[in-house]
Scaffold this active site. Structure first.
Site, short mmCIF file in Angstrom:
data_model
loop_
_atom_site.label_atom_id
_atom_site.label_comp_id
_atom_site.label_asym_id
_atom_site.label_seq_id
_atom_site.Cartn_x
_atom_site.Cartn_y
_atom_site.Cartn_z
N GLY A 178 13.47 -11.96 -45.29
CA GLY A 178 13.94 -12.76 -46.42
C GLY A 178 15.20 -13.55 -46.16
O GLY A 178 15.97 -13.83 -47.09
N ASN A 190 5.71 -24.40 -48.19
CA ASN A 190 5.84 -23.35 -47.17
C ASN A 190 6.81 -23.82 -46.10
O ASN A 190 6.87 -25.00 -45.78
CB ASN A 190 4.45 -23.09 -46.55
CG ASN A 190 4.50 -22.05 -45.45
OD1 ASN A 190 5.12 -21.00 -45.60
ND2 ASN A 190 3.86 -22.35 -44.32
N HIS A 198 7.60 -23.45 -42.14
CA HIS A 198 6.95 -23.01 -40.90
C HIS A 198 7.89 -23.27 -39.73
O HIS A 198 8.46 -24.37 -39.62
CB HIS A 198 5.63 -23.74 -40.71
CG HIS A 198 4.90 -23.27 -39.50
ND1 HIS A 198 4.20 -22.09 -39.47
CD2 HIS A 198 4.83 -23.79 -38.25
CE1 HIS A 198 3.70 -21.91 -38.27
NE2 HIS A 198 4.08 -22.92 -37.50
N GLU A 229 15.57 -24.14 -40.45
CA GLU A 229 14.92 -23.57 -41.64
C GLU A 229 15.87 -23.44 -42.83
O GLU A 229 15.55 -23.87 -43.95
CB GLU A 229 14.35 -22.18 -41.31
CG GLU A 229 13.23 -22.23 -40.29
CD GLU A 229 12.54 -20.89 -40.13
OE1 GLU A 229 12.29 -20.21 -41.12
OE2 GLU A 229 12.25 -20.52 -38.97
#
Ligand code: GAR
Length: 437
Positions: A12, A108, A110, A181
């Site tokens: 997470g 999403n 990735h 990210e």
């Protein structure tokens, strides 16, 4: 403020990046209101709890199949009025039900530059192992919309990260997370929330139990829709009654359709308005109504005229003081569309008819529309108000049938008809439940 759900399976850290972005005022259009984990031991759950965010666990291993898992996830999202779904290291592949319901609202993250190192089997460290094996000099991260194919949806944002000599999958993963990210995911969430807020296109789709369980007397009801897998058109019709005369009925099959019949003929006091053919089939058309207007529609369509032309010759029922609305539906299997109608009295006036026609073209998979005669119980009975209600449809006829039957008030329910019609072949399966059986 939009409600954001973050779906996780593990550590997470991307969830943490989103929580940090929210805390520092970088998420201005949405708020993280739910974290769903596919793993009860995920560390990400602790991060959520620490920040007072509601958590839910939905584990695949406790579900009988993928469909049930998907349905459970969908239920959690709908129950919590979620607008935007973020997959942040969520490993299960989401099924069609969730994807349809949240079209262009699921994103999403990735850990590669899609289309490299993505698709089935490419997750977590495996992605970086593959990148190192190939010897790429640049990798990165991608945020994309989620569709039915893993890592295939439209790309929203990407950021490149260099691969350095001596990198291991772990060091590369760390650099991709820190430099790409955790930066682009909050930015993409803000962007999507902004776009969605400006569209103002929120629709709330309920399940039939959610609607029916709070209403002891919706009267007679019609549902028409399409299954989530787009294979079947669905028609459901139920009747309820308060008087002995009205409760003394069963549905019986009659050709390709059904008719109502007295369960105990000696108890039938007045057959008018309660004995009729609710369902009739004419080629690609299936007609469903709460009265003898089924015959009117059948005759008109048979003569090359329309559903609307037929119903323009009819009005609500003459059962003063209720003036029960006439509700009707027409499915055209070949054209994959349907219509609904209600003819009702104008504020209890015996002469003035209000006619409403609703036309559903290109209906969405997994969605149907529900219309019923009475808003609720009362004296006189108040007519249904507003547009037919968008409802969720199940792929399984028995699940859907039980969902409806179990939600109808025990004392008042009389009979239920459900039919699933194969959209390509026209073959159908039918379920009939009669309380008087
Ligand atoms: C992240 O690197 C994310 O991009 C990746 O899983 C990791 C989860 O980390 N997702 C995928 O591989 C999806 N195919 P986190 O739980 O610490 O956010």
């Amino acid at each position: 403020m939009l409600n954001i759900a973050v779906l996780i399976s593990g550590n997470g850290t991307n969830l943490q990046a989103l929580i940090d972005a929210e805390k520092s005022g970088k998420l201005t259009f949405g708020k993280i209101t739910l974290v769903v984990s596919s793993n009860k031991d995920a560390c990400g759950l602790t991060r959520a709890l620490k920040h007072g965010i509601k958590t839910e666990v939905v584990e695949k291993k406790t579900c009988v199949n993928d469909d049930e898992f998907d349905k459970l996830v969908l239920t959690k999202l709908l129950e919590n009025n979620i607008d935007i779904v973020v997959l942040a290291g969520f490993l299960p592949i989401l099924g069609q039900q969730v994807i349809n319901q949240f079209e262009r609202r699921i994103i999403n993250i990735h850990p590669s530059l899609i289309p490299s190192f993505c698709g089935p089997g490419f997750y977590g460290l495996k992605v970086h192992q593959a990148a190192l094996k190939k010897g790429v000099k640049i990798t990165g991260a991608t945020v994309h919309f989620v569709n039915e194919i893993p890592d295939d949806g439209e790309i929203i944002m990407q950021k490149a990260v260099p691969v350095l000599d001596g990198d291991t999958p772990e060091t590369l993963q760390k650099r991709v997370m820190e430099e790409a990210e955790w930066k682009i995911l909050p930015e993409a969430v803000e962007l999507i929330c902004k776009e969605y807020s400006q569209k103002d296109n929120r629709i709330e789709i309920k399940t039939l139990p959610e609607i029916l369980k709070n209403n002891s007397y919706p009267g007679r009801g019609i549902v028409i829709g399409i299954t989530p897998d787009s294979k079947h058109a669905v028609i459901a019709y139920f009747i309820m009654g308060r008087s002995i005369n009205s409760r003394n009925r069963v549905f019986v099959e009659d050709g390709e359709g059904i008719r109502t019949e007295a369960h105990d003929p000696s108890k039938m006091t007045d057959p008018s308005l309660i004995i009729y053919s609710p369902v009739q089939v004419l080629g690609d058309y299936t007609i469903v109504t709460n009265g003898d207007q089924t015959d009117t529609i059948y005759d008109y369509i048979n003569a090359g005229k329309t559903f609307e032309q037929a119903l323009n010759t009819r009005s609500f029922e003459p059962d003063e003081p209720n003036f029960t609305p006439r509700i009707s539906g027409l499915l055209n299997r070949n054209e994959r569309n349907y219509k609904l109608s209600i003819l009702k009295s104008n504020n209890g006036n015996p002469k003035s008819t209000l006619r409403f026609y609703f036309n559903y073209q290109n209906p969405l998979p997994g969605q149907g529309h529900f219309i019923h005669t009475y808003k609720k119980d009362g004296s006189p009975l108040p007519s249904f108000e507003g547009e037919p209600i968008a409802v969720l449809i199940d792929n399984d006829i028995d699940v859907f049938t039980c969902e409806i039957w179990d939600s109808l008030d025990f004392e008042n329910k009389v009979s239920l008809f459900v039919r699933y019609i194969n959209l390509s072949s026209g073959e159908y399966i039918t379920r009939i439940i009669n309380k008087n059986a």
